[in-house]
Design a protein around this motif. Structure first.
Motif, PDB file in Angstrom:
ATOM      1  N   ALA A   1      34.855   2.630  19.225  1.00 53.16           N
ATOM      2  CA  ALA A   1      35.082   3.264  17.923  1.00 53.16           C
ATOM      3  C   ALA A   1      33.762   3.417  17.170  1.00 53.16           C
ATOM      4  N   ARG A   2      32.927   2.381  17.248  1.00 55.50           N
ATOM      5  CA  ARG A   2      31.622   2.459  16.587  1.00 55.50           C
ATOM      6  C   ARG A   2      30.768   3.566  17.189  1.00 55.50           C
ATOM      7  N   ASP A   3      30.729   3.618  18.516  1.00 50.59           N
ATOM      8  CA  ASP A   3      29.932   4.643  19.192  1.00 50.59           C
ATOM      9  C   ASP A   3      30.442   6.043  18.872  1.00 50.59           C
ATOM     10  N   ASP A   4      31.787   6.207  18.846  1.00 49.52           N
ATOM     11  CA  ASP A   4      32.375   7.504  18.488  1.00 49.52           C
ATOM     12  C   ASP A   4      31.977   7.905  17.073  1.00 49.52           C
ATOM     13  N   PHE A   5      32.056   6.928  16.154  1.00 48.08           N
ATOM     14  CA  PHE A   5      31.715   7.213  14.751  1.00 48.08           C
ATOM     15  C   PHE A   5      30.259   7.624  14.614  1.00 48.08           C
ATOM     16  N   VAL A   6      29.385   6.866  15.258  1.00 46.82           N
ATOM     17  CA  VAL A   6      27.955   7.177  15.171  1.00 46.82           C
ATOM     18  C   VAL A   6      27.668   8.540  15.781  1.00 46.82           C
ATOM     19  N   GLY A   7      28.356   8.861  16.898  1.00 51.34           N
ATOM     20  CA  GLY A   7      28.167  10.170  17.526  1.00 51.34           C
ATOM     21  C   GLY A   7      28.585  11.301  16.610  1.00 51.34           C
ATOM     22  N   ILE A   8      29.746  11.145  15.956  1.00 51.08           N
ATOM     23  CA  ILE A   8      30.229  12.174  15.030  1.00 51.08           C
ATOM     24  C   ILE A   8      29.285  12.295  13.838  1.00 51.08           C
ATOM     25  N   ALA A   9      28.866  11.141  13.313  1.00 44.85           N
ATOM     26  CA  ALA A   9      27.970  11.159  12.150  1.00 44.85           C
ATOM     27  C   ALA A   9      26.648  11.840  12.493  1.00 44.85           C
ATOM     28  N   ALA A  10      26.119  11.530  13.668  1.00 48.20           N
ATOM     29  CA  ALA A  10      24.849  12.148  14.083  1.00 48.20           C
ATOM     30  C   ALA A  10      25.016  13.661  14.204  1.00 48.20           C
ATOM     31  N   HIS A  11      26.168  14.084  14.761  1.00 52.46           N
ATOM     32  CA  HIS A  11      26.435  15.526  14.891  1.00 52.46           C
ATOM     33  C   HIS A  11      26.521  16.174  13.509  1.00 52.46           C
ATOM     34  N   GLU A  12      27.229  15.512  12.591  1.00 49.93           N
ATOM     35  CA  GLU A  12      27.371  16.061  11.242  1.00 49.93           C
ATOM     36  C   GLU A  12      26.032  16.102  10.506  1.00 49.93           C
ATOM     37  N   LEU A  13      25.174  15.115  10.765  1.00 54.26           N
ATOM     38  CA  LEU A  13      23.860  15.095  10.105  1.00 54.26           C
ATOM     39  C   LEU A  13      22.982  16.246  10.574  1.00 54.26           C
ATOM     40  N   ARG A  14      23.162  16.661  11.823  1.00 53.66           N
ATOM     41  CA  ARG A  14      22.317  17.731  12.356  1.00 53.66           C
ATOM     42  C   ARG A  14      22.529  19.051  11.622  1.00 53.66           C
ATOM     43  N   ASN A  15      23.778  19.351  11.226  1.00 58.75           N
ATOM     44  CA  ASN A  15      24.062  20.639  10.590  1.00 58.75           C
ATOM     45  C   ASN A  15      23.282  20.850   9.289  1.00 58.75           C
ATOM     46  N   PRO A  16      23.382  19.927   8.316  1.00 59.27           N
ATOM     47  CA  PRO A  16      22.592  20.137   7.096  1.00 59.27           C
ATOM     48  C   PRO A  16      21.089  20.077   7.341  1.00 59.27           C
ATOM     49  N   LEU A  17      20.666  19.274   8.327  1.00 57.19           N
ATOM     50  CA  LEU A  17      19.227  19.228   8.620  1.00 57.19           C
ATOM     51  C   LEU A  17      18.740  20.569   9.152  1.00 57.19           C
ATOM     52  N   ASN A  18      19.575  21.256   9.942  1.00 54.57           N
ATOM     53  CA  ASN A  18      19.201  22.590  10.425  1.00 54.57           C
ATOM     54  C   ASN A  18      19.072  23.565   9.263  1.00 54.57           C
ATOM     55  N   VAL A  19      19.991  23.455   8.293  1.00 54.39           N
ATOM     56  CA  VAL A  19      19.896  24.320   7.108  1.00 54.39           C
ATOM     57  C   VAL A  19      18.591  24.043   6.361  1.00 54.39           C
ATOM     58  N   PHE A  20      18.240  22.763   6.221  1.00 52.18           N
ATOM     59  CA  PHE A  20      16.969  22.397   5.591  1.00 52.18           C
ATOM     60  C   PHE A  20      15.813  23.087   6.306  1.00 52.18           C
ATOM     61  N   HIS A  21      15.804  22.963   7.610  1.00 50.30           N
ATOM     62  CA  HIS A  21      14.693  23.484   8.404  1.00 50.30           C
ATOM     63  C   HIS A  21      14.564  24.998   8.243  1.00 50.30           C
ATOM     64  N   LEU A  22      15.680  25.701   8.369  1.00 51.91           N
ATOM     65  CA  LEU A  22      15.651  27.157   8.267  1.00 51.91           C
ATOM     66  C   LEU A  22      15.284  27.619   6.859  1.00 51.91           C
ATOM     67  N   THR A  23      15.810  26.924   5.845  1.00 46.35           N
ATOM     68  CA  THR A  23      15.508  27.313   4.463  1.00 46.35           C
ATOM     69  C   THR A  23      14.051  27.070   4.125  1.00 46.35           C
ATOM     70  N   LEU A  24      13.500  25.975   4.614  1.00 44.35           N
ATOM     71  CA  LEU A  24      12.079  25.716   4.378  1.00 44.35           C
ATOM     72  C   LEU A  24      11.209  26.772   5.057  1.00 44.35           C
ATOM     73  N   GLN A  25      11.613  27.182   6.259  1.00 41.44           N
ATOM     74  CA  GLN A  25      10.875  28.255   6.921  1.00 41.44           C
ATOM     75  C   GLN A  25      10.901  29.522   6.080  1.00 41.44           C
TER      76      GLN A  25
END
Length: 198
Positions: free
Chosen positions: A46-70
């Motif tokens: 359950a912990r590993d699943d949660f961390v995996g989902i959280a990491a996936h969710e964190l990537r989306n806004p970080l991609n927006v950050f990256h593209l917007t900064l560009q």
């Protein structure tokens, strides 16, 4: 003098009974340990699943950050209003990342028994409007409406309430097939209610 001591039939039977009792105790301990092991395996999964989902969710806004900064780097001659709009989008994404990281931290606090609420007086309706506004900026193509019936002032943990309302609205957007989402804040006596409908 030589003494030869022999166990009687009763003594031998008593020893066998004691051995059987000890074996039963050992068997129960083995069963209990196996159950604990299965529980630990499930908890780790359950912990590993949660961390995996959280990491996936964190990537989306970080991609927006990256593209917007560009985009910001490529538009030095644009007007100040355009830049402010882009910076506002970055601010909204930063809030989202902070919420996700907060969720990760909550898991560790809960497991350590150290989760504490920070209570303060505020209006639930105003907070809900802020959350809806945040999502409206992130999803301009999905109609988001908020209706506040009366004043919903109370003493709550602002961050936790923000998390809860954000999670429910996020689910409505994610699974609502891009249909309008309506958020209603109402008060009945001493209870406040936030209803989210897609």
């Amino acid at each position: 003098l030589v003494v030869i001591r022999c166990d009687s039939d009763d003594d031998a039977a008593n020893h066998l009974l004691e051995l059987n009792e000890q074996l039963d105790i050992l068997k129960k301990e083995v069963v209990a340990r196996r159950q604990i092991e299965r529980g630990l395996v499930a908890a780790l999964k359950a912990r590993d699943d949660f961390v995996g989902i959280a990491a996936h969710e964190l990537r989306n806004p970080l991609n927006v950050f990256h593209l917007t900064l560009q985009l910001l780097y490529r538009m030095p001659l644009r007007s100040g209003n355009d830049v402010r709009g882009i910076l506002e989008k970055l601010r909204v994404q930063l809030i989202r990342i902070n919420l996700l990281v907060g969720n990760l931290l909550d898991v560790t606090r809960i497991r350590a028994g150290k989760l504490e609420l920070e209570l303060e007086r505020f209006d639930l309706g105003e907070l809900t409007k802020e959350v809806v506004h945040r999502f409206a900026e992130l999803h301009p193509d999905i109609p988001l409406m908020v209706r506040v019936n009366g004043t919903a002032a109370g003493v709550w943990d602002r961050f936790r309430i923000d998390q809860a309302v954000s999670n429910v609205i996020s689910n409505a957007i994610k699974y609502g097939l891009r249909k309008p989402v309506t958020v209603v804040v109402s008060v009945e006596g001493r209870k406040a209610c936030v209803a989210v409908q897609d």
